[in-house]
Design a protein around this motif. Structure first.
Motif, mmCIF file in Angstrom:
data_model
loop_
_atom_site.group_PDB
_atom_site.id
_atom_site.type_symbol
_atom_site.label_atom_id
_atom_site.label_comp_id
_atom_site.label_asym_id
_atom_site.label_seq_id
_atom_site.Cartn_x
_atom_site.Cartn_y
_atom_site.Cartn_z
ATOM 1 N N ILE A 110 0.838 -1.207 0.000
ATOM 2 C CA ILE A 110 0.000 0.000 0.000
ATOM 3 C C ILE A 110 0.868 1.251 0.000
ATOM 4 O O ILE A 110 0.598 2.219 -0.721
ATOM 5 C CB ILE A 110 -0.945 -0.010 1.216
ATOM 6 C CG1 ILE A 110 -1.961 -1.153 1.079
ATOM 7 C CG2 ILE A 110 -1.662 1.330 1.367
ATOM 8 C CD1 ILE A 110 -2.792 -1.384 2.319
ATOM 9 N N MET A 111 1.929 1.239 0.810
ATOM 10 C CA MET A 111 2.798 2.415 0.883
ATOM 11 C C MET A 111 3.572 2.616 -0.415
ATOM 12 O O MET A 111 3.810 3.746 -0.841
ATOM 13 C CB MET A 111 3.759 2.266 2.063
ATOM 14 C CG MET A 111 3.064 2.426 3.404
ATOM 15 S SD MET A 111 4.195 2.237 4.774
ATOM 16 C CE MET A 111 4.488 0.482 4.726
ATOM 17 N N GLU A 112 3.955 1.513 -1.045
ATOM 18 C CA GLU A 112 4.708 1.610 -2.298
ATOM 19 C C GLU A 112 3.856 2.239 -3.395
ATOM 20 O O GLU A 112 4.317 3.099 -4.150
ATOM 21 C CB GLU A 112 5.153 0.211 -2.724
ATOM 22 C CG GLU A 112 5.903 0.159 -4.033
ATOM 23 C CD GLU A 112 6.162 -1.259 -4.488
ATOM 24 O OE1 GLU A 112 6.332 -1.450 -5.694
ATOM 25 O OE2 GLU A 112 6.171 -2.180 -3.637
ATOM 26 N N LYS A 113 2.592 1.833 -3.494
ATOM 27 C CA LYS A 113 1.705 2.344 -4.541
ATOM 28 C C LYS A 113 0.998 3.641 -4.136
ATOM 29 O O LYS A 113 0.464 4.339 -4.991
ATOM 30 C CB LYS A 113 0.647 1.290 -4.884
ATOM 31 C CG LYS A 113 1.204 -0.051 -5.348
ATOM 32 C CD LYS A 113 1.987 0.088 -6.645
ATOM 33 C CE LYS A 113 2.461 -1.282 -7.131
ATOM 34 N NZ LYS A 113 3.285 -1.169 -8.348
ATOM 35 N N GLY A 114 1.000 3.967 -2.854
ATOM 36 C CA GLY A 114 0.220 5.090 -2.381
ATOM 37 C C GLY A 114 0.958 6.403 -2.277
ATOM 38 O O GLY A 114 0.471 7.343 -1.650
ATOM 39 N N ARG A 115 2.156 6.493 -2.860
ATOM 40 C CA ARG A 115 2.958 7.731 -2.887
ATOM 41 C C ARG A 115 3.333 8.208 -1.481
ATOM 42 O O ARG A 115 3.533 9.404 -1.253
ATOM 43 C CB ARG A 115 2.206 8.846 -3.613
ATOM 44 C CG ARG A 115 1.839 8.538 -5.057
ATOM 45 C CD ARG A 115 1.041 9.680 -5.661
ATOM 46 N NE ARG A 115 0.561 9.342 -6.993
ATOM 47 C CZ ARG A 115 -0.334 10.069 -7.666
ATOM 48 N NH1 ARG A 115 -0.832 11.173 -7.114
ATOM 49 N NH2 ARG A 115 -0.723 9.705 -8.856
ATOM 50 N N ILE A 116 3.424 7.291 -0.554
ATOM 51 C CA ILE A 116 3.729 7.682 0.818
ATOM 52 C C ILE A 116 5.209 8.038 0.967
ATOM 53 O O ILE A 116 5.584 8.848 1.825
ATOM 54 C CB ILE A 116 3.318 6.562 1.797
ATOM 55 C CG1 ILE A 116 1.783 6.458 1.830
ATOM 56 C CG2 ILE A 116 3.847 6.800 3.200
ATOM 57 C CD1 ILE A 116 1.244 5.383 2.731
ATOM 58 N N ALA A 117 6.070 7.455 0.117
ATOM 59 C CA ALA A 117 7.507 7.709 0.254
ATOM 60 C C ALA A 117 7.926 9.047 -0.347
ATOM 61 O O ALA A 117 8.938 9.618 0.068
ATOM 62 C CB ALA A 117 8.301 6.585 -0.400
ATOM 63 N N ALA A 118 7.188 9.560 -1.322
ATOM 64 C CA ALA A 118 7.600 10.779 -2.022
ATOM 65 C C ALA A 118 7.826 11.973 -1.090
ATOM 66 O O ALA A 118 8.848 12.666 -1.205
ATOM 67 C CB ALA A 118 6.586 11.128 -3.107
#
Length: 430
Positions: free
Chosen positions: A67-75
């Motif tokens: 979810i974090m990988e696809k959810g733009r959480i790292a940007a």
């Protein structure tokens, strides 16, 4: 016969590129053919193992990582790190390493960390004229930080197999991870000396308002590791409960705050994570059966006798253990390598006075490094795809990072037990 034949089969099949779970399935068939039980006689061992409540944390953390990988959480995390050090030569590279550490502490997965941070950072690095091969190699070399910084699926498995305190296993690799981050950044800075055309990012002015704005944007992402780790080490949640909370927290943050997912794409992300989870659980099932059979055949004692036939010097024995673990890690992923190596090598390490929690750090650093060590190096080949960089351009820089960052970290972790034991003893002495 069973021990030797099993090891030969699994090594040959893995060298031929066969999937890990298929290789161990073939070993299981071999054991059934030459042993005194049918295949069905071995199934209860694996079934009992994967029903453990502790292991439920692994698929939950995998779903949270997806979810974090696809959810733009790292940007926003990357942008926050870039704001502090992007104006320094090598700053974007350092931001990549730090982002791998932060995202790894959330996802607990090297693959998810590499996929997410590599996809975000490489366009920035190329635009700023950073050397492509070196930058990709650095991100690949930093991605196993997801295995070292808690929570880590590997340490959940290690604590379960070795019957050790999972939280102490989590903490055992925190200081080695900090050492590794420092050495990766220093090594990269030294390698960048000959590049004079790197474009630096302008520091925003005024800085504080921009920092506060970016901090608010990154806040929900930064809260996730604080909630997970604070809940675990505060005694509020078990690792399994924390993994469930991570999923529940990641969904609204990814959909409503960062808008990287919709409910439809969330369903697809969970489905994709489910496929990965299925493969991992089948692999754990197979490896547990094979590992249990090797133990019953006396593999730990045989390995111990072989090691002591070479030398009884503790330093030599620890070096031999490291070499064996690196070879295991080069042939298989960290989960199957850990399940196979722990019951066989831990008794040998304990015989020379190594604490099981100290060994958790040793095996964690080893398997992390093995994932980027040629010739197999699964993360190296994945990184080539994610970063759109030929492996040939990444190979030499990766070897430099291994020699000057990973190997020193491994040696310090192996021969200075306090690096692994001080933090667990400090925070969990009761």
């Amino acid at each position: 016969m069973i021990i030797g034949g099993s090891l030969i089969i699994v090594c040959l099949m893995l060298l031929l590129g066969v999937s890990v779970y298929v290789a161990f399935g073939a070993v299981l068939i071999f054991i059934a053919l030459v042993g005194d039980q049918s295949i069905t006689g071995y199934l209860p061992t694996g079934a009992t193992g994967i029903r453990s409540l502790v292991l439920l944390a692994i698929p939950l953390f995998m779903i949270a990582g997806g979810i974090m990988e696809k959810g733009r959480i790292a940007a926003p995390l990357v942008a926050l790190a870039e704001m502090f050090i992007g104006h320094i030569k090598g700053g974007l590279n350092a931001a990549s390493v730090l982002a791998c550490g932060v995202f790894g502490s959330i996802s607990g997965s090297a693959n998810a960390t590499l996929t997410c941070i590599g996809g975000i950072m490489m366009p920035h690095l190329k635009k700023a004229n950073y050397p492509k091969g070196q930058s990709a190699a650095l991100i690949v070399s930093a991605s196993p930080l997801g295995l070292l910084i808690p929570p880590s699926s590997s340490h959940i498995l290690y604590g379960w197999v070795a019957q050790q305190h999972v939280l102490k296993c989590f903490l055992s690799t925190v200081i080695p991870a900090i050492i590794l981050i420092t050495l990766l950044i220093i090594t990269n800075q030294f390698m960048l000396r000959k590049y004079d055309d790197i474009q630096l990012t302008e520091r925003p002015s005024p800085f504080m308002p921009a920092l506060l704005g970016q901090g608010r944007l990154a806040g929900p992402a930064l809260m996730m590791p604080l909630i997970i780790l604070g809940g675990i080490y505060g005694g509020i949640m078990t690792p399994t409960e924390a993994a469930g909370i991570a999923v529940c927290y990641a969904i609204p943050v990814a959909i409503y705050f960062y808008r990287g997912l919709t409910w439809k794409s969330l369903a697809q992300t969970i489905q994709n994570s489910g496929v990965t989870i299925g493969v991992v659980m089948v692999m754990i099932f197979m490896v547990l059966i094979v590992s249990d059979n090797l133990i019953s055949q006396g593999a730990p004692q045989l390995a111990k006798d072989m090691v002591y036939s070479v030398s009884d010097n503790p330093i030599v024995i620890l070096l031999m253990i490291n070499v064996v673990m690196i070879l295991i890690g080069m042939l298989m992923d960290d989960i199957s390598g850990l399940l196979l190596a722990t019951p066989i090598l831990l008794p040998i390490a304990q015989s020379v006075g190594v604490d099981p929690i100290h060994f958790a750090a040793i095996i964690g650093v080893n398997l992390g490094m093995a994932n980027i060590t040629p010739p197999t190096a699964p993360l190296l080949y994945l990184g080539a795809q994610i970063c759109d960089t030929p492996v040939s351009k990444m190979l030499w820089p990766t070897l430099i990072f291994i020699v000057f960052a990973w190997l020193p970290t491994l040696m310090l972790t192996t021969f200075i037990p306090e690096l692994a034991l001080w933090l667990p003893d400090l925070l969990l002495s009761r």
